[in-house]
Design a protein around this motif. Structure first.
Motif, PDB file in Angstrom:
ATOM      1  N   ALA A  31       0.818  -1.220   0.000  1.00 21.74           N
ATOM      2  CA  ALA A  31       0.000   0.000   0.000  1.00 21.74           C
ATOM      3  C   ALA A  31       0.847   1.263   0.000  1.00 21.74           C
ATOM      4  O   ALA A  31       0.497   2.254  -0.634  1.00 21.74           O
ATOM      5  N   ASP A  32       2.006   1.230   0.672  1.00 22.37           N
ATOM      6  CA  ASP A  32       2.806   2.449   0.832  1.00 22.37           C
ATOM      7  C   ASP A  32       4.176   2.424   0.168  1.00 22.37           C
ATOM      8  O   ASP A  32       4.904   3.405   0.198  1.00 22.37           O
ATOM      9  N   ARG A  33       4.569   1.288  -0.438  1.00 26.74           N
ATOM     10  CA  ARG A  33       5.883   1.207  -1.066  1.00 26.74           C
ATOM     11  C   ARG A  33       5.981  -0.056  -1.913  1.00 26.74           C
ATOM     12  O   ARG A  33       5.143  -0.943  -1.816  1.00 26.74           O
ATOM     13  N   VAL A  34       7.032  -0.097  -2.724  1.00 22.38           N
ATOM     14  CA  VAL A  34       7.314  -1.285  -3.525  1.00 22.38           C
ATOM     15  C   VAL A  34       8.639  -1.863  -3.035  1.00 22.38           C
ATOM     16  O   VAL A  34       9.637  -1.141  -2.929  1.00 22.38           O
ATOM     17  N   LEU A  35       8.624  -3.152  -2.739  1.00 21.70           N
ATOM     18  CA  LEU A  35       9.828  -3.845  -2.286  1.00 21.70           C
ATOM     19  C   LEU A  35      10.259  -4.839  -3.350  1.00 21.70           C
ATOM     20  O   LEU A  35       9.448  -5.330  -4.133  1.00 21.70           O
ATOM     21  N   VAL A  36      11.548  -5.153  -3.354  1.00 21.61           N
ATOM     22  CA  VAL A  36      12.112  -6.111  -4.300  1.00 21.61           C
ATOM     23  C   VAL A  36      12.526  -7.348  -3.513  1.00 21.61           C
ATOM     24  O   VAL A  36      13.293  -7.249  -2.558  1.00 21.61           O
ATOM     25  N   TYR A  37      12.008  -8.511  -3.918  1.00 22.04           N
ATOM     26  CA  TYR A  37      12.338  -9.778  -3.276  1.00 22.04           C
ATOM     27  C   TYR A  37      13.107 -10.638  -4.276  1.00 22.04           C
ATOM     28  O   TYR A  37      12.632 -10.904  -5.371  1.00 22.04           O
ATOM     29  N   GLY A  38      14.286 -11.116  -3.906  1.00 19.21           N
ATOM     30  CA  GLY A  38      15.041 -11.992  -4.785  1.00 19.21           C
ATOM     31  C   GLY A  38      15.723 -13.087  -3.983  1.00 19.21           C
ATOM     32  O   GLY A  38      15.997 -12.899  -2.813  1.00 19.21           O
ATOM     33  N   ASP A  39      15.988 -14.133  -4.468  1.00 17.13           N
ATOM     34  CA  ASP A  39      15.441 -14.867  -5.585  1.00 17.13           C
ATOM     35  C   ASP A  39      14.353 -15.769  -5.039  1.00 17.13           C
ATOM     36  O   ASP A  39      14.609 -16.540  -4.130  1.00 17.13           O
ATOM     37  N   CYS A  40      13.192 -15.677  -5.589  1.00 12.54           N
ATOM     38  CA  CYS A  40      12.042 -16.443  -5.084  1.00 12.54           C
ATOM     39  C   CYS A  40      11.556 -17.496  -6.069  1.00 12.54           C
ATOM     40  O   CYS A  40      10.498 -18.074  -5.870  1.00 12.54           O
ATOM     41  N   ALA A  41      12.319 -17.740  -7.157  1.00 12.98           N
ATOM     42  CA  ALA A  41      11.780 -18.646  -8.168  1.00 12.98           C
ATOM     43  C   ALA A  41      12.788 -19.488  -8.937  1.00 12.98           C
ATOM     44  O   ALA A  41      12.372 -20.398  -9.647  1.00 12.98           O
ATOM     45  N   VAL A  42      14.089 -19.236  -8.822  1.00 16.84           N
ATOM     46  CA  VAL A  42      14.997 -19.912  -9.747  1.00 16.84           C
ATOM     47  C   VAL A  42      16.018 -20.829  -9.070  1.00 16.84           C
ATOM     48  O   VAL A  42      16.061 -22.017  -9.354  1.00 16.84           O
ATOM     49  N   ILE A  43      16.855 -20.324  -8.178  1.00 14.44           N
ATOM     50  CA  ILE A  43      17.972 -21.096  -7.633  1.00 14.44           C
ATOM     51  C   ILE A  43      17.587 -21.673  -6.262  1.00 14.44           C
ATOM     52  O   ILE A  43      17.460 -20.919  -5.295  1.00 14.44           O
ATOM     53  N   PRO A  44      17.420 -22.983  -6.156  1.00 13.17           N
ATOM     54  CA  PRO A  44      16.947 -23.579  -4.906  1.00 13.17           C
ATOM     55  C   PRO A  44      17.831 -23.308  -3.683  1.00 13.17           C
ATOM     56  O   PRO A  44      17.327 -22.952  -2.631  1.00 13.17           O
ATOM     57  N   ASP A  45      19.125 -23.487  -3.802  1.00 10.85           N
ATOM     58  CA  ASP A  45      20.023 -23.328  -2.657  1.00 10.85           C
ATOM     59  C   ASP A  45      21.313 -22.660  -3.127  1.00 10.85           C
ATOM     60  O   ASP A  45      22.324 -23.324  -3.337  1.00 10.85           O
ATOM     61  N   PRO A  46      21.285 -21.341  -3.294  1.00 16.30           N
ATOM     62  CA  PRO A  46      22.465 -20.664  -3.846  1.00 16.30           C
ATOM     63  C   PRO A  46      23.669 -20.730  -2.921  1.00 16.30           C
ATOM     64  O   PRO A  46      23.537 -20.752  -1.699  1.00 16.30           O
ATOM     65  N   THR A  47      24.845 -20.765  -3.529  1.00 18.10           N
ATOM     66  CA  THR A  47      26.100 -20.658  -2.781  1.00 18.10           C
ATOM     67  C   THR A  47      26.278 -19.200  -2.365  1.00 18.10           C
ATOM     68  O   THR A  47      25.544 -18.320  -2.848  1.00 18.10           O
ATOM     69  N   ALA A  48      27.259 -18.929  -1.532  1.00 16.79           N
ATOM     70  CA  ALA A  48      27.516 -17.544  -1.121  1.00 16.79           C
ATOM     71  C   ALA A  48      27.842 -16.656  -2.325  1.00 16.79           C
ATOM     72  O   ALA A  48      27.283 -15.556  -2.440  1.00 16.79           O
ATOM     73  N   PRO A  49      28.708 -17.083  -3.251  1.00 17.26           N
ATOM     74  CA  PRO A  49      28.952 -16.238  -4.429  1.00 17.26           C
ATOM     75  C   PRO A  49      27.694 -16.018  -5.274  1.00 17.26           C
ATOM     76  O   PRO A  49      27.468 -14.920  -5.787  1.00 17.26           O
ATOM     77  N   GLN A  50      26.856 -17.039  -5.421  1.00 19.64           N
ATOM     78  CA  GLN A  50      25.603 -16.883  -6.158  1.00 19.64           C
ATOM     79  C   GLN A  50      24.663 -15.929  -5.425  1.00 19.64           C
ATOM     80  O   GLN A  50      24.012 -15.095  -6.048  1.00 19.64           O
ATOM     81  N   LEU A  51      24.609 -16.022  -4.117  1.00 19.76           N
ATOM     82  CA  LEU A  51      23.769 -15.138  -3.313  1.00 19.76           C
ATOM     83  C   LEU A  51      24.226 -13.685  -3.471  1.00 19.76           C
ATOM     84  O   LEU A  51      23.398 -12.773  -3.573  1.00 19.76           O
ATOM     85  N   ALA A  52      25.532 -13.480  -3.532  1.00 19.31           N
ATOM     86  CA  ALA A  52      26.057 -12.127  -3.756  1.00 19.31           C
ATOM     87  C   ALA A  52      25.636 -11.615  -5.129  1.00 19.31           C
ATOM     88  O   ALA A  52      25.217 -10.456  -5.271  1.00 19.31           O
ATOM     89  N   ASP A  53      25.718 -12.470  -6.151  1.00 19.65           N
ATOM     90  CA  ASP A  53      25.279 -12.072  -7.495  1.00 19.65           C
ATOM     91  C   ASP A  53      23.787 -11.759  -7.519  1.00 19.65           C
ATOM     92  O   ASP A  53      23.354 -10.808  -8.173  1.00 19.65           O
ATOM     93  N   ILE A  54      22.999 -12.554  -6.799  1.00 15.22           N
ATOM     94  CA  ILE A  54      21.553 -12.303  -6.719  1.00 15.22           C
ATOM     95  C   ILE A  54      21.316 -10.930  -6.103  1.00 15.22           C
ATOM     96  O   ILE A  54      20.480 -10.157  -6.585  1.00 15.22           O
ATOM     97  N   ALA A  55      22.041 -10.611  -5.039  1.00 18.41           N
ATOM     98  CA  ALA A  55      21.878  -9.321  -4.366  1.00 18.41           C
ATOM     99  C   ALA A  55      22.222  -8.163  -5.295  1.00 18.41           C
ATOM    100  O   ALA A  55      21.471  -7.179  -5.390  1.00 18.41           O
ATOM    101  N   ILE A  56      23.331  -8.274  -5.994  1.00 26.40           N
ATOM    102  CA  ILE A  56      23.773  -7.195  -6.887  1.00 26.40           C
ATOM    103  C   ILE A  56      22.803  -7.032  -8.058  1.00 26.40           C
ATOM    104  O   ILE A  56      22.421  -5.910  -8.410  1.00 26.40           O
ATOM    105  N   SER A  57      22.361  -8.148  -8.634  1.00 28.51           N
ATOM    106  CA  SER A  57      21.391  -8.078  -9.743  1.00 28.51           C
ATOM    107  C   SER A  57      20.047  -7.537  -9.266  1.00 28.51           C
ATOM    108  O   SER A  57      19.406  -6.741  -9.963  1.00 28.51           O
TER     109      SER A  57
END
Length: 180
Positions: free
Chosen positions: A53-79
């Motif tokens: 109602a008051d803002r738009v939030l970005v949620y990642g990753d909720c659909a593609v990588i089941p169990d990301p590694t730390a480097p993958q998680l960092a890439d998800i955050a940056i993307s």
């Protein structure tokens, strides 16, 4: 999905919305085959734009990588932060965990801690906090207690989930509970 992806690829469309009536695989397979990844991006991930109602939030990753590694998680955050910027959302990245700061330990927390350090190294311009619990990331009163002085805590706009199970269930809970 192929037709829409080809339109985006050829510059005939700026973007494509899909997934409400199709599986994630059906939605993203054409992009893997036709558009591919941006140079410098090692993984493909998803973001959900959660229109509250008051803002738009970005949620990642909720659909593609089941169990990301730390480097993958960092890439998800940056993307995810880059996508937020493209949509006019100032990225303040919360690297979510069941632990905030140094309060907990374990393999899952260590993964998020390592990913946060990688984000800071790879994208030092980003405001990022982690590991952090959702309540400390989203609620200013909780943040004041758990992470005082943080530029992200209590004001996060980009929420990076540690795994697909957590992300997918959280987005669905927020969607249904908050009418997002």
């Amino acid at each position: 999905s192929y037709f829409g992806t080809m339109m985006v690829h050829l510059g005939l469309a700026d973007g494509m919305v899909s997934g409400a009536a199709h599986t994630t695989a059906h939605t993203i397979r054409p992009a893997f085959e036709i558009i591919k990844t941006r140079p410098g991006v090692s993984v493909v991930s998803s973001v959900f734009l959660m229109a509250l109602a008051d803002r738009v939030l970005v949620y990642g990753d909720c659909a593609v990588i089941p169990d990301p590694t730390a480097p993958q998680l960092a890439d998800i955050a940056i993307s995810s932060a880059a996508t937020a910027t493209e949509f006019g959302i100032e990225p303040r990245v919360a690297m979510l965990s069941y632990s905030t700061g140094e309060s907990g330990s374990g393999e899952d927390v260590d993964k998020v801690r390592e990913a946060t350090a990688l984000v800071r190294e790879r994208a030092p311009e980003l405001l990022v906090e982690g590991p952090i619990q959702y309540d400390a990331a989203a609620d200013a009163a909780v943040a004041k207690t758990k992470v005082p002085g943080s530029a992200v805590a209590g004001r996060a706009t980009v929420f990076v989930f540690p795994d697909l199970n957590t992300g997918n269930n959280t987005y669905k809970a927020v969607q249904r509970s908050a009418g997002a």
